[in-house]
Design a protein around this motif. Structure first.
Motif, PDB file in Angstrom:
ATOM      1  N   ASP A 153       0.829  -1.207   0.000  1.00  0.00           N
ATOM      2  CA  ASP A 153       0.000   0.000   0.000  1.00  0.00           C
ATOM      3  C   ASP A 153       0.863   1.255   0.000  1.00  0.00           C
ATOM      4  O   ASP A 153       0.418   2.328   0.390  1.00  0.00           O
ATOM      5  CB  ASP A 153      -0.930   0.000   1.223  1.00  0.00           C
ATOM      6  N   ARG A 154       2.124   1.122  -0.430  1.00  0.00           N
ATOM      7  CA  ARG A 154       3.083   2.224  -0.430  1.00  0.00           C
ATOM      8  C   ARG A 154       4.091   1.979  -1.542  1.00  0.00           C
ATOM      9  O   ARG A 154       4.239   0.852  -2.008  1.00  0.00           O
ATOM     10  CB  ARG A 154       3.789   2.315   0.927  1.00  0.00           C
ATOM     11  N   PRO A 155       4.806   3.026  -1.965  1.00  0.00           N
ATOM     12  CA  PRO A 155       5.727   2.850  -3.094  1.00  0.00           C
ATOM     13  C   PRO A 155       6.987   2.078  -2.759  1.00  0.00           C
ATOM     14  O   PRO A 155       7.620   1.521  -3.654  1.00  0.00           O
ATOM     15  CB  PRO A 155       6.063   4.296  -3.500  1.00  0.00           C
ATOM     16  N   TRP A 156       7.378   2.052  -1.478  1.00  0.00           N
ATOM     17  CA  TRP A 156       8.595   1.344  -1.056  1.00  0.00           C
ATOM     18  C   TRP A 156       8.244   0.409   0.088  1.00  0.00           C
ATOM     19  O   TRP A 156       7.353   0.701   0.893  1.00  0.00           O
ATOM     20  CB  TRP A 156       9.670   2.334  -0.592  1.00  0.00           C
ATOM     21  N   VAL A 157       8.964  -0.697   0.191  1.00  0.00           N
ATOM     22  CA  VAL A 157       8.681  -1.613   1.291  1.00  0.00           C
ATOM     23  C   VAL A 157       9.260  -1.096   2.595  1.00  0.00           C
ATOM     24  O   VAL A 157       8.726  -1.364   3.678  1.00  0.00           O
ATOM     25  CB  VAL A 157       9.207  -3.034   0.980  1.00  0.00           C
ATOM     26  N   ALA A 158      10.360  -0.336   2.512  1.00  0.00           N
ATOM     27  CA  ALA A 158      11.010   0.145   3.744  1.00  0.00           C
ATOM     28  C   ALA A 158      11.901   1.335   3.422  1.00  0.00           C
ATOM     29  O   ALA A 158      12.088   1.706   2.253  1.00  0.00           O
ATOM     30  CB  ALA A 158      11.826  -0.985   4.385  1.00  0.00           C
ATOM     31  N   TRP A 159      12.449   1.908   4.493  1.00  0.00           N
ATOM     32  CA  TRP A 159      13.377   3.030   4.369  1.00  0.00           C
ATOM     33  C   TRP A 159      14.564   2.773   5.287  1.00  0.00           C
ATOM     34  O   TRP A 159      14.389   2.363   6.439  1.00  0.00           O
ATOM     35  CB  TRP A 159      12.706   4.340   4.770  1.00  0.00           C
ATOM     36  N   ASN A 160      15.773   2.988   4.761  1.00  0.00           N
ATOM     37  CA  ASN A 160      16.988   2.841   5.557  1.00  0.00           C
ATOM     38  C   ASN A 160      17.461   4.206   6.044  1.00  0.00           C
ATOM     39  O   ASN A 160      17.439   5.177   5.282  1.00  0.00           O
ATOM     40  CB  ASN A 160      18.108   2.194   4.733  1.00  0.00           C
ATOM     41  N   VAL A 161      17.906   4.259   7.284  1.00  0.00           N
ATOM     42  CA  VAL A 161      18.444   5.489   7.866  1.00  0.00           C
ATOM     43  C   VAL A 161      19.949   5.314   8.030  1.00  0.00           C
ATOM     44  O   VAL A 161      20.404   4.427   8.762  1.00  0.00           O
ATOM     45  CB  VAL A 161      17.794   5.807   9.225  1.00  0.00           C
TER      46      VAL A 161
END
Length: 348
Positions: free
Chosen positions: A91-99
């Motif tokens: 339901d979003r363009p990316w599965v996750a985000w890395n910091v």
């Protein structure tokens, strides 16, 4: 750049519950919940392919991914398991985000160590607001911070990693190559050596795509690696330049001015590089348009530092995948210093 997210398993939360603080436990709980949510949402690819409600575009991309998945095991000797035989519509363009983070006057990453994946130079989040919150916390503490978007990741074989809707917008080679790359991590992985792991998996990806195209009667992929390599070398040179700057004996104000000037010179030089070396290729314009700091430089070099060494090892293995994988495993079991020496020797 395509950074991966190594998911920490739910069992890790239980194993370390009495050993870590609340913030760390909260992070593990978030990651475990995110992984569990994906597992709950996945559907077998075969089922999605035969579902009349499946859009034709999705059907075509999943059919291709199924062919690449079978090729990975049959022709490349990669794990034959249930990974990439499921599909998750996000339901979003990316599965996750890395910091990513570094101290303000250092190019060394702030590392995070996990019970299974070892130490890596980032923290991954399944929710953008949590990634933003962690980034804000690190900035408030004085660190340089960058966020990276994650379209795909590997759990190193602990779960059946699914095809994600975020992967279906890629071209054929990137979709197949990503499957080869992530399965290569499942085949072999060395804790605490990101450059080794990513260079090895990137070589498997590149060589796998060449063989995949040949099996389909297609010519070798069009080579635009030279532009990527050239830009990566420029970023690595910038990182070395900053490292030398931060070692200079000057106060914080003067250091901050020199740092800002270094990045501005890099921006200016980029325009000339794009026109003369990249011949107008604008693939890095979006990255260059973002604020630049030490942390934004971290992902570069991780994927190709030792890739030529693994290419040489493949040739010495008579281009036989079983022989190559056995030699990779033997190399990975060596102490870090010895492993580096052997990789360097392969480059000669």
């Amino acid at each position: 750049m395509r950074p991966i997210l190594i998911v920490v398993l739910l069992i890790a939360v239980l194993l370390i519950a009495g050993l870590t603080g609340c913030r760390t436990l909260g992070y593990y709980a978030h990651v475990a919940h995110g992984q569990a949510t994906l597992l709950a949402q996945r559907r077998p690819v075969a089922e999605v392919l035969h579902d009349p409600a499946t859009p034709e575009r999705v059907r075509l991309r999943l059919a291709l991914s199924s062919q690449a998945r079978r090729f990975a095991s049959d022709a490349l000797g990669l794990p034959d398991n249930r990974s990439y035989t499921y599909y998750v519509a996000l339901d979003r363009p990316w599965v996750a985000w890395n910091v990513f983070a570094t101290p303000v006057f250092s190019v060394a990453p702030v590392t995070h160590c996990f019970p299974i994946a070892g130490c890596v130079a980032y923290r991954g989040y399944f929710r953008k607001n949590l990634a933003d919150r962690e980034a804000a916390r690190l900035r408030a503490g004085g660190d340089d911070v960058a966020l990276g978007e994650v379209p795909a990741y590997s759990t190193l074989g602990w779960f059946a990693d699914p095809i994600l809707s975020s992967m279906l917008y890629w071209d054929d080679d990137t979709l197949a190559g990503t499957i080869f790359h992530e399965l290569a991590h499942q085949k072999f992985y060395v804790k605490d050596d990101t450059a080794f792991n990513e260079s090895y998996a990137s070589f498997v990806e590149d060589e796998g795509v060449r063989e995949w195209r040949r099996s389909r009667g297609l010519p070798p992929p069009e080579g635009d690696d030279a532009v990527d390599r050239s830009f990566t070398l420029r970023v690595l040179a910038l990182r070395e330049q900053l490292g030398r700057l931060y070692a200079e004996p000057m106060d914080a104000t003067a250091m901050g001015v020199a740092k800002a000037e270094t990045f501005e010179v890099f921006r200016g030089d980029y325009l000339a590089w794009r026109a003369n070396v990249a011949r107008g290729d604008r693939r890095y314009d979006r990255w260059m348009a973002k604020p630049l700091n030490n942390a934004t430089l971290l992902p570069f070099g991780l994927y190709d530092t030792w890739k030529p060494a693994f290419a040489a090892l493949f040739e010495r293995s008579d281009r036989q995948w079983p022989v190559f994988f056995a030699r990779v495993a033997a190399l990975g079991r060596k102490p870090a210093a010895e492993r580096t020496r052997e990789l360097q020797a392969l480059l000669r």
